[in-house]
Design an enzyme around this catalytic site. Sequence first.
Site, PDB file in Angstrom:
ATOM      1  N   ALA A  34       0.958  -0.888   0.023  1.00  0.00           N
ATOM      2  CA  ALA A  34       0.290  -0.382  -0.083  1.00  0.00           C
ATOM      3  C   ALA A  34       0.708   1.616   0.168  1.00  0.00           C
ATOM      4  CB  ALA A  34      -0.958   0.066   1.231  1.00  0.00           C
ATOM      5  N   TYR A  61       0.690 -13.306   0.751  1.00  0.00           N
ATOM      6  CA  TYR A  61       0.428 -12.484   2.128  1.00  0.00           C
ATOM      7  C   TYR A  61       0.631 -13.963   2.799  1.00  0.00           C
ATOM      8  CZ  TYR A  61      -2.202  -8.616   0.159  1.00  0.00           C
ATOM      9  OH  TYR A  61      -2.255  -7.374  -0.259  1.00  0.00           O
ATOM     10  N   LYS A  82      -5.279   1.256  11.273  1.00  0.00           N
ATOM     11  CA  LYS A  82      -6.651   1.660  11.866  1.00  0.00           C
ATOM     12  C   LYS A  82      -7.506   1.837   9.761  1.00  0.00           C
ATOM     13  CE  LYS A  82      -6.700   5.525   9.713  1.00  0.00           C
ATOM     14  NZ  LYS A  82      -7.396   4.873   8.735  1.00  0.00           N
ATOM     15  N   ASP A 141     -12.515   5.045   7.429  1.00  0.00           N
ATOM     16  CA  ASP A 141     -11.271   5.115   7.325  1.00  0.00           C
ATOM     17  C   ASP A 141     -10.778   6.697   7.526  1.00  0.00           C
ATOM     18  OD1 ASP A 141      -9.400   5.436   4.738  1.00  0.00           O
ATOM     19  OD2 ASP A 141      -9.614   7.238   4.596  1.00  0.00           O
TER      20      ASP A 141
END
Length: 400
Positions: A38, A84, A123, A204
């Site tokens: 990311a 992953y 988060k 978000d």
Amino acid sequence: MALVLQAYTFAQQYVASYLHPTPTKSPMGLKLGVISTAQINPAAIIHPAETHPDVILYGIASRDLETAKQAAQKYNFKKAYGSYQDLIDDPEIDFVYISTPNGLHYEWASKALRAGKHVLCEKPFTSNAEEARKLVELAKVKGLVCEEAFHWQFHPSAHLFREILDSGRYGRILRTSAIMTASPGVPDGDIRWQFELSGGSSMDMTYALSFTRFAVHGAKLKEVQSAVARPYAQDKRVDEAMHSLILFEDPKDGHLIQSRIYTDMARQWVIKKIVPRVWEFPSIEVETDKAIIYYYNAMMPHLYHYISITDKTTGKTEYKKQYKGGPCWGESWTTGGKGGKAYWSTYRYQLEAFTEKVRGKHVPYWISGEESIAQMEAIDAIYKIAGLPTRPSVSKEMKS
């Protein structure tokens, strides 16, 4: 403004890592595995790890091996993984940082814990409160560290903000008002708009709720008085913006605190397509009996912040800042010396505490699993009052 802030902090982290040489790594350093490639990774974990003598950039995973290899080469990871699961299965890795889309946090955090890895998870912690409770319980059973990465809470300025509120000098907290917006907005097609991946402004931009709960800490959520969403045009289940009014009850004397929380992932421009609201940094205002206290840029205070205190009697305002040391870090010896370094980002302070916790040492500040559960319970409650569904569980285990 949130997207602009991220760009600023990426630049700040890059400059800091360039100006301050990489320390000699401990041969017993903790080996880090990063799950996903990311955009947040360089600022949130890679550059902080570069300046930490006890963290080794060991592996990074993508669902595409070539993408992982490119990231590994760019940031000097030792290994790259094409899934992953391959990263989690590597016995060399001590802890993982998870920056997948929100809806995948629980799945990969739980798999990492079962594989014996400590977890630092972006988060929002999970998609909903049920997942949060299961994840915290799993970490306890496994005897591992699992923390929600609310990095801003580890910065010295946050601790000064809380000390001011807790000092009693300004009386009781009467109300709070927290805001976080994106102007320019989050572009269409971004994963943050996807309901199935736990998208929405309340998820978000959960920082605004975090600012609020941090300020009134110890107070119990009594009632969500009102929650009004502006639905995303392409999926009405997703909140483009959310206005919430929440009542908290102070356990010391039972008085009520009204908190306004506003999040907006597509904040209207002052002049359409010409002037965005670039000055709207994520911030919180707290009114007490005797003063108005304002914490500007609570999300990324390492870039710039101030805490203003306006006396209600005199009308005079004083300003405070704290980039190192402070109430929590001031007497603590860190890998950067006593009280940390002024150039450290919120993420670097967070990593300092996380590694010490993994080592079983005392840490100046910590976010408990119970706090993360309460945070997710509050988000679920907001969605319920707004008439929107809570974010769904993607994990097969949660559905069974």
